[in-house]
Design an enzyme around this catalytic site. Structure first.
Site, PDB file in Angstrom:
ATOM      1  N   ASP A 210      -5.883  -0.834  34.199  1.00  0.00           N
ATOM      2  CA  ASP A 210      -6.534   0.465  35.104  1.00  0.00           C
ATOM      3  C   ASP A 210      -7.612  -0.098  35.949  1.00  0.00           C
ATOM      4  OD1 ASP A 210      -9.476   0.769  33.820  1.00  0.00           O
ATOM      5  OD2 ASP A 210      -8.126   0.140  32.382  1.00  0.00           O
ATOM      6  N   ASP A 212     -10.447   1.706  36.322  1.00  0.00           N
ATOM      7  CA  ASP A 212     -11.794   2.171  35.711  1.00  0.00           C
ATOM      8  C   ASP A 212     -11.830   3.476  36.341  1.00  0.00           C
ATOM      9  OD1 ASP A 212     -13.786   2.129  33.921  1.00  0.00           O
ATOM     10  OD2 ASP A 212     -15.153   1.824  35.291  1.00  0.00           O
TER      11      ASP A 212
HETATM   12  N1  LIG Z   1     -12.011   0.741  32.477  1.00  0.00           N
HETATM   13  C1  LIG Z   1     -12.104   0.027  31.442  1.00  0.00           C
HETATM   14  N2  LIG Z   1     -13.560   0.037  30.962  1.00  0.00           N
HETATM   15  C2  LIG Z   1     -13.820  -0.616  29.639  1.00  0.00           C
HETATM   16  N3  LIG Z   1     -12.919  -1.267  28.820  1.00  0.00           N
HETATM   17  C3  LIG Z   1     -11.638  -1.416  29.373  1.00  0.00           C
HETATM   18  N4  LIG Z   1     -10.661  -1.699  28.843  1.00  0.00           N
HETATM   19  C4  LIG Z   1      -9.543  -1.545  29.593  1.00  0.00           C
HETATM   20  N5  LIG Z   1      -9.911  -0.861  30.530  1.00  0.00           N
HETATM   21  C5  LIG Z   1     -11.131  -0.628  30.485  1.00  0.00           C
END
Ligand SMILES: Nc1ncnc2[nH]cnc12
Ligand SMILES: CSC[C@H]1O[C@H](OP(=O)(O)O)[C@H](O)[C@@H]1O
Length: 290
Positions: A210, A212
Protein backbone atom coordinates in the site's frame (compact mmCIF):
# COMPACT_ATOMS: atom_id res chain seq x y z
CA UNK A 1 16.75 -31.42 17.92
CA UNK A 2 17.00 -31.02 14.11
CA UNK A 3 19.30 -28.19 12.98
CA UNK A 4 19.34 -25.64 10.15
CA UNK A 5 21.71 -22.78 9.33
CA UNK A 6 19.03 -20.79 7.47
CA UNK A 7 16.00 -19.33 9.21
CA UNK A 8 12.98 -17.67 7.62
CA UNK A 9 10.68 -15.45 9.67
CA UNK A 10 7.37 -15.15 7.86
CA UNK A 11 5.34 -11.98 8.29
CA UNK A 12 1.74 -11.10 7.48
CA UNK A 13 0.39 -13.57 4.94
CA UNK A 14 3.34 -15.97 5.20
CA UNK A 15 2.43 -18.52 7.87
CA UNK A 16 3.89 -21.63 6.19
CA UNK A 17 6.55 -22.26 3.54
CA UNK A 18 5.24 -23.86 0.36
CA UNK A 19 7.49 -26.55 -1.07
CA UNK A 20 9.29 -27.53 2.13
CA UNK A 21 9.76 -31.30 2.54
CA UNK A 22 10.80 -33.63 5.39
CA UNK A 23 8.96 -31.42 7.86
CA UNK A 24 9.47 -31.59 11.59
CA UNK A 25 7.77 -29.23 14.04
CA UNK A 26 9.77 -28.26 17.11
CA UNK A 27 8.46 -26.47 20.19
CA UNK A 28 11.48 -24.60 21.54
CA UNK A 29 11.64 -23.18 25.08
CA UNK A 30 13.99 -20.27 25.72
CA UNK A 31 15.02 -18.16 28.75
CA UNK A 32 12.58 -15.60 27.31
CA UNK A 33 9.60 -17.93 27.02
CA UNK A 34 8.12 -19.61 23.98
CA UNK A 35 8.46 -18.27 20.41
CA UNK A 36 5.47 -17.08 18.36
CA UNK A 37 4.72 -20.66 17.29
CA UNK A 38 6.36 -24.02 16.73
CA UNK A 39 9.31 -23.83 14.37
CA UNK A 40 9.06 -25.99 11.25
CA UNK A 41 12.35 -27.50 10.15
CA UNK A 42 12.49 -29.06 6.74
CA UNK A 43 14.21 -28.95 3.39
CA UNK A 44 13.68 -26.29 0.75
CA UNK A 45 15.25 -27.37 -2.55
CA UNK A 46 17.22 -29.89 -0.46
CA UNK A 47 18.59 -27.23 1.92
CA UNK A 48 17.68 -27.38 5.64
CA UNK A 49 15.58 -24.37 6.65
CA UNK A 50 13.86 -23.38 9.90
CA UNK A 51 10.60 -21.49 9.43
CA UNK A 52 8.80 -19.38 12.03
CA UNK A 53 5.65 -17.28 11.47
CA UNK A 54 6.22 -14.14 13.57
CA UNK A 55 2.55 -13.48 14.25
CA UNK A 56 1.86 -17.19 14.86
CA UNK A 57 -0.29 -19.35 12.60
CA UNK A 58 -3.67 -17.69 12.25
CA UNK A 59 -2.04 -14.28 12.92
CA UNK A 60 -2.69 -14.22 16.69
CA UNK A 61 0.04 -11.82 17.86
CA UNK A 62 0.07 -8.05 17.32
CA UNK A 63 3.44 -6.42 16.53
CA UNK A 64 3.80 -5.36 20.19
CA UNK A 65 2.98 -8.87 21.45
CA UNK A 66 5.52 -10.75 19.31
CA UNK A 67 8.00 -12.54 21.64
CA UNK A 68 10.96 -11.32 19.59
CA UNK A 69 13.66 -12.35 22.09
CA UNK A 70 12.27 -15.89 22.21
CA UNK A 71 12.01 -16.02 18.41
CA UNK A 72 15.61 -15.03 17.75
CA UNK A 73 16.96 -17.13 20.64
CA UNK A 74 15.04 -20.19 19.43
CA UNK A 75 16.42 -19.85 15.88
CA UNK A 76 19.96 -19.43 17.23
CA UNK A 77 19.56 -22.52 19.41
CA UNK A 78 18.64 -24.56 16.31
CA UNK A 79 21.94 -23.62 14.66
CA UNK A 80 20.59 -20.79 12.51
CA UNK A 81 23.20 -18.29 11.27
CA UNK A 82 21.26 -16.55 8.49
CA UNK A 83 17.79 -15.06 8.93
CA UNK A 84 15.61 -13.84 6.11
CA UNK A 85 12.68 -11.81 7.34
CA UNK A 86 9.67 -11.39 5.06
CA UNK A 87 7.53 -8.36 5.87
CA UNK A 88 4.53 -6.48 4.51
CA UNK A 89 5.20 -2.74 4.29
CA UNK A 90 3.61 0.49 3.13
CA UNK A 91 5.38 2.73 0.62
CA UNK A 92 6.28 6.33 1.41
CA UNK A 93 7.54 6.99 -2.14
CA UNK A 94 5.68 7.38 -5.43
CA UNK A 95 8.17 5.17 -7.33
CA UNK A 96 7.79 2.27 -4.86
CA UNK A 97 4.42 0.81 -5.80
CA UNK A 98 2.21 -1.84 -4.22
CA UNK A 99 3.42 -5.34 -5.19
CA UNK A 100 7.02 -4.11 -5.60
CA UNK A 101 9.74 -5.61 -3.42
CA UNK A 102 12.35 -3.71 -1.41
CA UNK A 103 15.56 -4.93 0.23
CA UNK A 104 16.05 -2.10 2.76
CA UNK A 105 19.46 -1.03 4.06
CA UNK A 106 18.46 1.27 6.91
CA UNK A 107 16.04 1.36 9.85
CA UNK A 108 14.45 4.17 11.83
CA UNK A 109 12.95 3.32 15.19
CA UNK A 110 9.57 4.76 16.12
CA UNK A 111 8.54 1.94 18.45
CA UNK A 112 7.65 2.74 22.05
CA UNK A 113 6.90 -0.41 24.03
CA UNK A 114 9.47 -3.03 23.13
CA UNK A 115 12.46 -4.62 24.78
CA UNK A 116 15.47 -3.93 22.55
CA UNK A 117 18.16 -6.18 23.99
CA UNK A 118 18.71 -9.69 25.31
CA UNK A 119 21.13 -8.46 27.90
CA UNK A 120 20.15 -7.47 31.44
CA UNK A 121 20.73 -8.46 35.06
CA UNK A 122 24.44 -7.62 35.30
CA UNK A 123 25.62 -7.97 31.72
CA UNK A 124 25.83 -4.83 29.54
CA UNK A 125 26.47 -5.06 25.80
CA UNK A 126 26.57 -2.26 23.19
CA UNK A 127 26.62 -3.59 19.64
CA UNK A 128 27.45 -1.54 16.58
CA UNK A 129 24.27 -1.01 14.60
CA UNK A 130 25.16 1.68 12.02
CA UNK A 131 24.42 -0.87 9.28
CA UNK A 132 21.43 -2.72 10.68
CA UNK A 133 21.10 -5.29 7.88
CA UNK A 134 23.69 -7.88 6.86
CA UNK A 135 25.27 -6.66 3.59
CA UNK A 136 26.17 -10.20 2.48
CA UNK A 137 22.67 -11.61 2.87
CA UNK A 138 21.00 -8.43 1.56
CA UNK A 139 23.10 -8.62 -1.62
CA UNK A 140 22.19 -12.28 -2.21
CA UNK A 141 18.53 -11.51 -1.55
CA UNK A 142 18.55 -8.59 -3.96
CA UNK A 143 20.31 -10.53 -6.73
CA UNK A 144 17.92 -13.43 -6.35
CA UNK A 145 14.84 -11.19 -6.34
CA UNK A 146 16.10 -9.54 -9.55
CA UNK A 147 16.42 -12.97 -11.21
CA UNK A 148 12.64 -13.37 -11.13
CA UNK A 149 12.47 -10.80 -13.93
CA UNK A 150 8.76 -10.08 -13.57
CA UNK A 151 8.78 -8.15 -10.27
CA UNK A 152 10.12 -4.66 -9.56
CA UNK A 153 12.81 -4.80 -6.89
CA UNK A 154 14.28 -1.75 -5.13
CA UNK A 155 17.82 -1.79 -3.75
CA UNK A 156 18.15 -0.16 -0.33
CA UNK A 157 15.85 2.27 1.43
CA UNK A 158 14.93 3.21 4.96
CA UNK A 159 12.27 1.21 6.79
CA UNK A 160 10.58 3.21 9.55
CA UNK A 161 9.23 0.88 12.22
CA UNK A 162 6.17 2.16 14.08
CA UNK A 163 4.64 0.66 17.20
CA UNK A 164 1.17 0.04 15.75
CA UNK A 165 -1.13 -1.74 15.82
CA UNK A 166 -2.96 1.26 14.33
CA UNK A 167 -1.66 2.56 11.03
CA UNK A 168 -0.17 6.10 10.97
CA UNK A 169 -1.94 9.43 10.84
CA UNK A 170 -1.52 11.57 7.74
CA UNK A 171 0.65 14.00 9.73
CA UNK A 172 2.96 11.14 10.75
CA UNK A 173 3.08 9.68 7.24
CA UNK A 174 3.99 13.08 5.75
CA UNK A 175 6.60 13.67 8.47
CA UNK A 176 8.26 10.28 7.72
CA UNK A 177 8.40 11.25 4.05
CA UNK A 178 9.98 14.61 4.87
CA UNK A 179 12.58 12.80 7.04
CA UNK A 180 13.62 10.65 4.07
CA UNK A 181 11.96 7.36 5.04
CA UNK A 182 10.99 5.03 2.16
CA UNK A 183 8.85 2.21 3.57
CA UNK A 184 6.86 1.69 6.76
CA UNK A 185 6.10 -1.36 8.87
CA UNK A 186 5.71 -2.52 12.46
CA UNK A 187 8.03 -5.47 12.96
CA UNK A 188 11.64 -4.99 11.79
CA UNK A 189 12.53 -3.72 15.26
CA UNK A 190 13.66 -5.00 17.66
CA UNK A 191 14.03 -8.11 15.46
CA UNK A 192 17.06 -6.70 13.61
CA UNK A 193 18.68 -5.53 16.87
CA UNK A 194 18.27 -8.89 18.54
CA UNK A 195 19.55 -10.70 15.45
CA UNK A 196 22.68 -8.52 15.65
CA UNK A 197 23.11 -9.32 19.37
CA UNK A 198 22.75 -13.01 18.51
CA UNK A 199 25.46 -12.54 15.82
CA UNK A 200 23.10 -13.63 13.04
CA UNK A 201 23.20 -12.36 9.48
CA UNK A 202 19.80 -10.71 9.04
CA UNK A 203 18.12 -9.25 5.94
CA UNK A 204 14.58 -8.20 5.08
CA UNK A 205 12.51 -8.85 2.00
CA UNK A 206 9.89 -6.11 2.22
CA UNK A 207 6.72 -6.73 0.22
CA UNK A 208 4.91 -3.48 -0.58
CA UNK A 209 1.17 -3.65 -0.06
CA UNK A 210 0.00 0.00 0.00
CA UNK A 211 0.89 3.71 -0.09
CA UNK A 212 0.19 4.18 3.63
CA UNK A 213 -2.06 7.28 3.88
CA UNK A 214 0.01 10.16 2.43
CA UNK A 215 -0.91 9.71 -1.23
CA UNK A 216 -3.49 12.15 -2.66
CA UNK A 217 -4.96 9.82 -5.27
CA UNK A 218 -4.29 6.28 -3.97
CA UNK A 219 -6.41 4.40 -1.49
CA UNK A 220 -5.22 4.69 2.14
CA UNK A 221 -3.89 1.59 3.88
CA UNK A 222 -6.37 -0.87 5.38
CA UNK A 223 -6.13 -4.54 6.30
CA UNK A 224 -8.32 -5.30 3.27
CA UNK A 225 -5.88 -3.56 0.90
CA UNK A 226 -2.85 -5.17 2.53
CA UNK A 227 -4.37 -8.66 2.24
CA UNK A 228 -5.34 -8.13 -1.42
CA UNK A 229 -1.77 -7.27 -2.39
CA UNK A 230 -0.17 -9.76 -0.05
CA UNK A 231 -1.34 -12.77 -1.99
CA UNK A 232 0.77 -11.83 -5.04
CA UNK A 233 3.63 -10.69 -2.82
CA UNK A 234 3.83 -13.86 -0.77
CA UNK A 235 3.98 -16.03 -3.89
CA UNK A 236 6.93 -13.93 -5.12
CA UNK A 237 8.64 -14.10 -1.72
CA UNK A 238 8.41 -17.90 -1.80
CA UNK A 239 9.79 -18.05 -5.36
CA UNK A 240 12.76 -15.97 -4.19
CA UNK A 241 13.38 -18.05 -1.07
CA UNK A 242 13.39 -21.29 -3.08
CA UNK A 243 16.15 -19.89 -5.33
CA UNK A 244 18.05 -18.14 -2.54
CA UNK A 245 18.68 -20.94 -0.06
CA UNK A 246 21.16 -22.87 -2.19
CA UNK A 247 23.30 -19.71 -2.69
CA UNK A 248 23.80 -19.08 1.02
CA UNK A 249 27.27 -20.24 2.17
CA UNK A 250 27.27 -23.26 4.48
CA UNK A 251 29.53 -21.48 6.93
CA UNK A 252 30.41 -17.84 7.47
CA UNK A 253 34.20 -18.09 7.56
CA UNK A 254 34.41 -16.99 3.92
CA UNK A 255 32.05 -13.99 4.03
CA UNK A 256 33.11 -10.37 4.45
CA UNK A 257 30.44 -9.11 6.89
CA UNK A 258 31.11 -8.82 10.64
CA UNK A 259 27.75 -10.16 11.79
CA UNK A 260 29.22 -13.37 13.24
CA UNK A 261 31.54 -11.32 15.51
CA UNK A 262 29.10 -8.59 16.55
CA UNK A 263 29.79 -9.17 20.25
CA UNK A 264 33.59 -9.36 19.96
CA UNK A 265 34.15 -5.84 21.29
CA UNK A 266 30.64 -5.06 22.52
CA UNK A 267 30.62 -6.60 26.02
CA UNK A 268 31.58 -3.79 28.39
CA UNK A 269 30.96 -5.54 31.70
CA UNK A 270 34.07 -6.70 33.53
CA UNK A 271 34.07 -10.50 33.12
CA UNK A 272 35.01 -10.82 36.80
CA UNK A 273 31.70 -9.32 37.95
CA UNK A 274 29.32 -11.24 35.68
CA UNK A 275 27.29 -13.42 38.06
CA UNK A 276 27.53 -17.18 37.43
CA UNK A 277 23.78 -17.45 36.84
CA UNK A 278 24.01 -14.73 34.18
CA UNK A 279 26.94 -16.45 32.45
CA UNK A 280 24.89 -19.63 32.42
CA UNK A 281 21.76 -17.90 31.08
CA UNK A 282 23.60 -16.28 28.16
CA UNK A 283 25.94 -19.19 27.32
CA UNK A 284 24.36 -19.64 23.86
CA UNK A 285 25.27 -16.05 22.90
CA UNK A 286 28.49 -15.26 24.76
CA UNK A 287 30.29 -18.51 25.57
CA UNK A 288 33.14 -17.82 23.14
CA UNK A 289 33.86 -14.44 24.75
CA UNK A 290 34.04 -15.54 28.40
N1 LIG B 1 1.16 1.33 5.78
C1 LIG B 1 1.65 0.47 6.66
N2 LIG B 1 2.04 0.89 7.90
C2 LIG B 1 2.56 0.02 8.78
N3 LIG B 1 2.66 -1.28 8.56
C3 LIG B 1 2.28 -1.75 7.37
N4 LIG B 1 2.28 -3.00 6.88
C4 LIG B 1 1.79 -2.94 5.61
N5 LIG B 1 1.45 -1.67 5.30
C5 LIG B 1 1.76 -0.91 6.37
C1 LIG C 1 -1.50 -6.76 8.17
S1 LIG C 1 -0.96 -5.13 7.95
C2 LIG C 1 0.09 -4.69 9.29
C3 LIG C 1 1.07 -5.73 9.72
O1 LIG C 1 1.74 -6.25 8.55
C4 LIG C 1 3.15 -6.12 8.76
O2 LIG C 1 3.57 -7.29 9.43
P1 LIG C 1 4.88 -8.11 9.05
O3 LIG C 1 6.04 -7.15 9.10
O4 LIG C 1 4.98 -9.19 10.07
O5 LIG C 1 4.64 -8.63 7.64
C5 LIG C 1 3.24 -4.88 9.63
O6 LIG C 1 4.52 -4.76 10.21
C6 LIG C 1 2.13 -5.09 10.59
O7 LIG C 1 2.48 -5.96 11.64
Amino acid sequence: MPQATIGVIGGSGLYRMEGMTDLEEVAVETPFGAPSDVITIGKLEGVPVAFLPRHGRGHRLSPTEIPVRANIWALKSLGVQWVISVSAVGSLREHIAPRDLVVPDQLFDRTKSRVNSFFEGGLVVHCTFAEPFCPTLSRLLLETARELGDVRVHEGGTYVCIEGPLFSTKAESLAYRSWGMDIIGMTALPEAKLAREAELCYATLACVTDYDCWHESEESVSVELVVQNLNANVTNAQRILRRLVSKIPADRSTVSCDCSQALASAIITDRAVIPEAVREKYRLLIEKYL
